[in-house]
Motif scaffolding. Sequence first.
Motif, PDB file in Angstrom:
ATOM      1  N   HIS A  72      21.233  -3.659  -8.649  1.00 64.92           N
ATOM      2  CA  HIS A  72      20.705  -4.991  -8.959  1.00 64.92           C
ATOM      3  C   HIS A  72      19.261  -4.902  -9.464  1.00 64.92           C
ATOM      4  O   HIS A  72      18.887  -5.630 -10.372  1.00 64.92           O
ATOM      5  CB  HIS A  72      20.799  -5.892  -7.729  1.00 64.92           C
ATOM      6  CG  HIS A  72      22.202  -6.354  -7.453  1.00 64.92           C
ATOM      7  ND1 HIS A  72      22.549  -7.119  -6.372  1.00 64.92           N
ATOM      8  CD2 HIS A  72      23.353  -6.155  -8.134  1.00 64.92           C
ATOM      9  CE1 HIS A  72      23.853  -7.363  -6.398  1.00 64.92           C
ATOM     10  NE2 HIS A  72      24.367  -6.786  -7.454  1.00 64.92           N
ATOM     11  N   PHE A 128      16.428  -4.684 -16.530  1.00 64.53           N
ATOM     12  CA  PHE A 128      17.044  -4.842 -17.857  1.00 64.53           C
ATOM     13  C   PHE A 128      16.851  -6.269 -18.370  1.00 64.53           C
ATOM     14  O   PHE A 128      16.454  -6.483 -19.516  1.00 64.53           O
ATOM     15  CB  PHE A 128      18.535  -4.508 -17.775  1.00 64.53           C
ATOM     16  CG  PHE A 128      19.217  -4.491 -19.107  1.00 64.53           C
ATOM     17  CD1 PHE A 128      19.245  -3.329 -19.858  1.00 64.53           C
ATOM     18  CD2 PHE A 128      19.809  -5.631 -19.617  1.00 64.53           C
ATOM     19  CE1 PHE A 128      19.854  -3.311 -21.091  1.00 64.53           C
ATOM     20  CE2 PHE A 128      20.428  -5.617 -20.859  1.00 64.53           C
ATOM     21  CZ  PHE A 128      20.452  -4.450 -21.589  1.00 64.53           C
ATOM     22  N   LEU A 184      14.305  -1.282 -21.120  1.00 63.45           N
ATOM     23  CA  LEU A 184      15.763  -1.428 -21.067  1.00 63.45           C
ATOM     24  C   LEU A 184      16.411  -0.127 -20.610  1.00 63.45           C
ATOM     25  O   LEU A 184      17.355  -0.135 -19.819  1.00 63.45           O
ATOM     26  CB  LEU A 184      16.314  -1.828 -22.438  1.00 63.45           C
ATOM     27  CG  LEU A 184      15.824  -3.163 -23.000  1.00 63.45           C
ATOM     28  CD1 LEU A 184      16.403  -3.402 -24.378  1.00 63.45           C
ATOM     29  CD2 LEU A 184      16.215  -4.302 -22.079  1.00 63.45           C
ATOM     30  N   MET A 185      15.891   0.988 -21.115  1.00 62.74           N
ATOM     31  CA  MET A 185      16.445   2.285 -20.735  1.00 62.74           C
ATOM     32  C   MET A 185      16.263   2.538 -19.239  1.00 62.74           C
ATOM     33  O   MET A 185      17.200   2.950 -18.557  1.00 62.74           O
ATOM     34  CB  MET A 185      15.750   3.417 -21.513  1.00 62.74           C
ATOM     35  CG  MET A 185      16.331   3.675 -22.876  1.00 62.74           C
ATOM     36  SD  MET A 185      18.086   4.047 -22.789  1.00 62.74           S
ATOM     37  CE  MET A 185      18.044   5.800 -22.890  1.00 62.74           C
ATOM     38  N   GLY A 207      18.647   0.423 -17.394  1.00 62.85           N
ATOM     39  CA  GLY A 207      20.013   0.931 -17.525  1.00 62.85           C
ATOM     40  C   GLY A 207      20.244   2.149 -16.638  1.00 62.85           C
ATOM     41  O   GLY A 207      21.282   2.250 -15.969  1.00 62.85           O
ATOM     42  N   PHE A 240      20.356   1.101 -13.050  1.00 59.38           N
ATOM     43  CA  PHE A 240      21.617   0.411 -12.809  1.00 59.38           C
ATOM     44  C   PHE A 240      22.752   1.409 -12.592  1.00 59.38           C
ATOM     45  O   PHE A 240      23.531   1.291 -11.644  1.00 59.38           O
ATOM     46  CB  PHE A 240      21.934  -0.506 -13.995  1.00 59.38           C
ATOM     47  CG  PHE A 240      23.272  -1.176 -13.879  1.00 59.38           C
ATOM     48  CD1 PHE A 240      23.483  -2.147 -12.920  1.00 59.38           C
ATOM     49  CD2 PHE A 240      24.319  -0.832 -14.719  1.00 59.38           C
ATOM     50  CE1 PHE A 240      24.718  -2.768 -12.791  1.00 59.38           C
ATOM     51  CE2 PHE A 240      25.550  -1.431 -14.598  1.00 59.38           C
ATOM     52  CZ  PHE A 240      25.751  -2.408 -13.635  1.00 59.38           C
ATOM     53  N   MET A 241      22.832   2.412 -13.478  1.00 57.85           N
ATOM     54  CA  MET A 241      23.913   3.395 -13.361  1.00 57.85           C
ATOM     55  C   MET A 241      23.795   4.211 -12.075  1.00 57.85           C
ATOM     56  O   MET A 241      24.790   4.481 -11.413  1.00 57.85           O
ATOM     57  CB  MET A 241      23.918   4.350 -14.565  1.00 57.85           C
ATOM     58  CG  MET A 241      24.626   3.862 -15.801  1.00 57.85           C
ATOM     59  SD  MET A 241      26.230   3.101 -15.534  1.00 57.85           S
ATOM     60  CE  MET A 241      27.138   4.443 -14.825  1.00 57.85           C
ATOM     61  N   LEU A 281      24.985   2.088  -9.297  1.00 55.75           N
ATOM     62  CA  LEU A 281      26.436   1.876  -9.381  1.00 55.75           C
ATOM     63  C   LEU A 281      27.179   3.086  -8.825  1.00 55.75           C
ATOM     64  O   LEU A 281      28.095   2.959  -8.009  1.00 55.75           O
ATOM     65  CB  LEU A 281      26.805   1.663 -10.852  1.00 55.75           C
ATOM     66  CG  LEU A 281      27.980   0.766 -11.173  1.00 55.75           C
ATOM     67  CD1 LEU A 281      27.828  -0.573 -10.488  1.00 55.75           C
ATOM     68  CD2 LEU A 281      28.090   0.572 -12.675  1.00 55.75           C
ATOM     69  N   MET A 333      29.430   3.241  -5.513  1.00 50.88           N
ATOM     70  CA  MET A 333      30.871   3.314  -5.744  1.00 50.88           C
ATOM     71  C   MET A 333      31.467   4.675  -5.390  1.00 50.88           C
ATOM     72  O   MET A 333      32.617   4.752  -5.003  1.00 50.88           O
ATOM     73  CB  MET A 333      31.185   3.046  -7.217  1.00 50.88           C
ATOM     74  CG  MET A 333      30.899   1.638  -7.646  1.00 50.88           C
ATOM     75  SD  MET A 333      32.006   0.497  -6.824  1.00 50.88           S
ATOM     76  CE  MET A 333      31.361  -1.029  -7.407  1.00 50.88           C
ATOM     77  N   TYR A 334      30.705   5.736  -5.601  1.00 53.17           N
ATOM     78  CA  TYR A 334      31.291   7.067  -5.446  1.00 53.17           C
ATOM     79  C   TYR A 334      31.021   7.670  -4.071  1.00 53.17           C
ATOM     80  O   TYR A 334      31.483   8.748  -3.765  1.00 53.17           O
ATOM     81  CB  TYR A 334      30.810   8.007  -6.562  1.00 53.17           C
ATOM     82  CG  TYR A 334      31.352   7.634  -7.926  1.00 53.17           C
ATOM     83  CD1 TYR A 334      32.206   6.541  -8.076  1.00 53.17           C
ATOM     84  CD2 TYR A 334      31.035   8.354  -9.061  1.00 53.17           C
ATOM     85  CE1 TYR A 334      32.702   6.178  -9.311  1.00 53.17           C
ATOM     86  CE2 TYR A 334      31.539   8.001 -10.312  1.00 53.17           C
ATOM     87  CZ  TYR A 334      32.367   6.909 -10.418  1.00 53.17           C
ATOM     88  OH  TYR A 334      32.862   6.552 -11.649  1.00 53.17           O
TER      89      TYR A 334
END
Lengths: 397, 539
Positions: B217, B223, B468-469, B472, B475-476, B479, B483-484
């Motif tokens: 978030h 971003f 932005l980079m 990003g 964010f990844m 994530l 998630m993993y």
Amino acid sequence: MDQLSQLSSNLLLIAFFLYLAATIFFAVSVTGKKFKNKAGEEKNIAGLLGYSSSIIALLFALGYFVTRWIVAGHAPVSNLFEYTTFLGIMMSLAFVILYPIYKTNVLGLFTMPIVMLIIAYASMFPREVSPLIPALQSIWLKIHVITTALGQGILAIGFAGGLIYLLRVIDFKKNDKQVKAIEFVMYSMISIVGYILISSIFSGLNYEAPFAYVDEKGMEAEVVYHLPPLVGPNEAVPLTDEQMTPFFNVHPNIKSADLNTVIWSLFTGLVLYYLVRLITKRKIGELLQPLLKGVSPQAADEISYRAIAIGFPIFTLGGLIFAMIWAQIAWTRFWAWDPKEVWALITFLFYAAYLHLRLSRGWHGEKSAWLCVIGFAIIMFNLIFVNLVIAGLHSYA
Amino acid sequence: MEKAKCECGHVNPYGTVICESCGKPFFEEEKALLNMRYEGVARRSQTYNKTMIDKVWNFFSSVKVGIWLIVVTLLASSIGTIFPQEMYIPPTANPTFFYEAEYGAIGKIYYLLGFHDLYNSWWYMLLIAALGVSLIICSLDRVVPLHRALKTQRVTRHESFLQRQRVHGVSNVDDSDETIEQAQQILKEKKYNLFEENGNIVAEKGRFSRWGPYVNHIGLIIFLIGCMLRFFPGMYVDENIWVREGETVVISGTDGEFFLRNDQFIVDFYDDTDERFQDALVRAGSPIVRKYQTSATLFQRIDDGVVGREPELVEVARHDIRVNDPFKFEGYALYQYAFKQNEISEMSFELEENETGERFGRIDVSTYDPETIYDLGNGYKVEVIEYFPDFYFDDDRTPASQSRIPNNPAFIFKIFTPEIEEGEISFVGIQTNQDINGENTHRLRFVDIEMNHVTNLVVRKDYTLGILMVGGVIFMVGLVQGMYWTHRRIWLQKVNDEIWVSAHTNKNWYGLKKDIEAVVSKTELTMPIDSVEEEEKKS
């Protein structure tokens, strides 16, 4: 070069039949009697055979991919045939990765036919090796497209899991909204079979119906139908005597030949669907339900959730982040509100909503499974409809 | 506001559902499974609802509201793809009429509702902004107390906490200390972190994955901030230059510092004898472009840049600008964007006497910068009275020029000969040569044309890309983190003469149970029951 190109097609064909073999093995593993080994222990090796077939199929499919890459000189993901085929291959890769975790044979029974359906559908598009236009000549073509396809392939496993869940738990005696909805999903998939079937029949017959018509710019143009024309183009004039006259002509903004194909597919699908129902006197879902007796719904729910949890970051990386980087290089801006781009964002938002809904009680199980089905429908919509109907910066194929 | 003191001695903030330390449930007294969301911490949104700020906070802190915002954004975005957005309709088309003409009544409604420019509409922006606010408040509302709860949690838990976990079981073993010791070894091999208290243990793994959502978030917020910065002037340059072959122009957006020369522009096609692409080229029916390329030379101005003075330039770099291969320098990037081939650069005429056909010399007229007078000697000369680079008849039916680009050059010439000193006027353009007075004795016969290629480059400099980079990447990372990996906890607690085994995870129960199975198979412990699975078997 020609030989290699031929080899590439053959590899894909072999892979297709191996996926079929995997489907059959998985079907046996789910329905068949248990085999006994020498020691008298019950052991069902069909599941193992199914999994082995799917691995070998994947290897052949990757063989197709590599040889075609060599022939074309670029990653074979640049038109609808190539991309759709690759999506199917990636779905099988996702299966090969996920199967060892859960060892659910029924997942194979559902995934393998979907993979076959996607690859067969892909083969209906023009299959020639096409040169890359300048906008596609970038290392990001491989990076962006391969990552996106892998992400979508894993998300597709989520769809298979959701489907298994629904077919397992839905009470087909009720004939309520859910039953109708799942039957509609079944019918949609049968329509793709219908499309493949009817197109193959008429292309086998070398059927052609050329028309002269007036296009959307008011210019005279010609179009050749490969299925008997039910609907014609704007102000259609048949160019041969023996061809069928369309029932009506459509507005020039609509691609009439594509619409005609869609109508034929839906119609053939309907015939096939009712044929099955007539013969078996059962709904399609009802036919499949006995296969799923041994499946724990909660396990199916978890598999589909897991697949989406794994696929979502990969899809985001490929479909949005890499996409933005490439867009900045090729289109001069990282976001252009191109329809395909917007639909990738919609896919992202949809699965984001799904993942947030999983936090609340009452959204596991049935509702969650339906979301997996809808999510896959959005992916397919973006692949097929947006490319064919809504033209934008992405409409290369 | 009263703090809640638990029987274990820990003082919890007002509104706590499950004691942060021992896990004793405060409110839910039934036997149902404990709602383990956010560890039952006191969240601001669940606790206060008095002031206006509380109400706004509570509204945006709801995941439900967040999901609604996502869904509404999703639906709104899809509407924008029904018909092409304003930026994709032909540049000459007027949107007021275009949508109705092209798509009928629905198109008109689409236009009237502003859907033709949906993504720039105030309400779409507002929606995105609301999503951003929701992201921030949702995260803050949860992450702070969750962090505290996970930090304060102790090993020994309240019995009802253990009983009401989804995975819970009771084992009778001979030597509980030894069994717990064995279990500890196995869990250690499985890379669990072990904490002990009075012979009870909790094995924990992957706690950092609980922070994944908050990390991603943060990435999203960064971003969105990057996107928002674009609304401030000076954050980015977006210009467009047309450069003719051989011409040097100032690069817009660089404050007159950089100049670019177009050395050559090429459009290259795929070879139609290429065996590989034969079929595809036949299907396409027309040649397929292989390359658009502008070979360019970059210059930098080194003088003080006084207006009007010829700039003093030094060559800085050369690059072949292609689609997907921009020319980058000093934070700027030049992109191959469009081109125009065969622009008329020069028209040549010969002065001819109508009657005899005798010619008196040739003039080469530049369409970019024609001279005023062309002297052919011997008393023959041509004067350019007026020049229309992009000729058309305006509303008053008088000749005019639509632009300064020589798309349709036309001239009004005055021809002087030794005999006609007052001159004859004629109008000369593409495929037209009119005698204005109808009495001319001489004319300018069109003899030759020179063409030129023009390239269109986009000039970009964007200070927001870095932000932005960063957004990003964060964010990844978040994530993947969320998630993993999964947060797993297994409690082994001695209660009377039994060992209670309870376990919790935020996702992937299957994996958690496999870990427990590994312990059970090598110790005297029995497999705890997954009550959700149990429920399923009953139905």
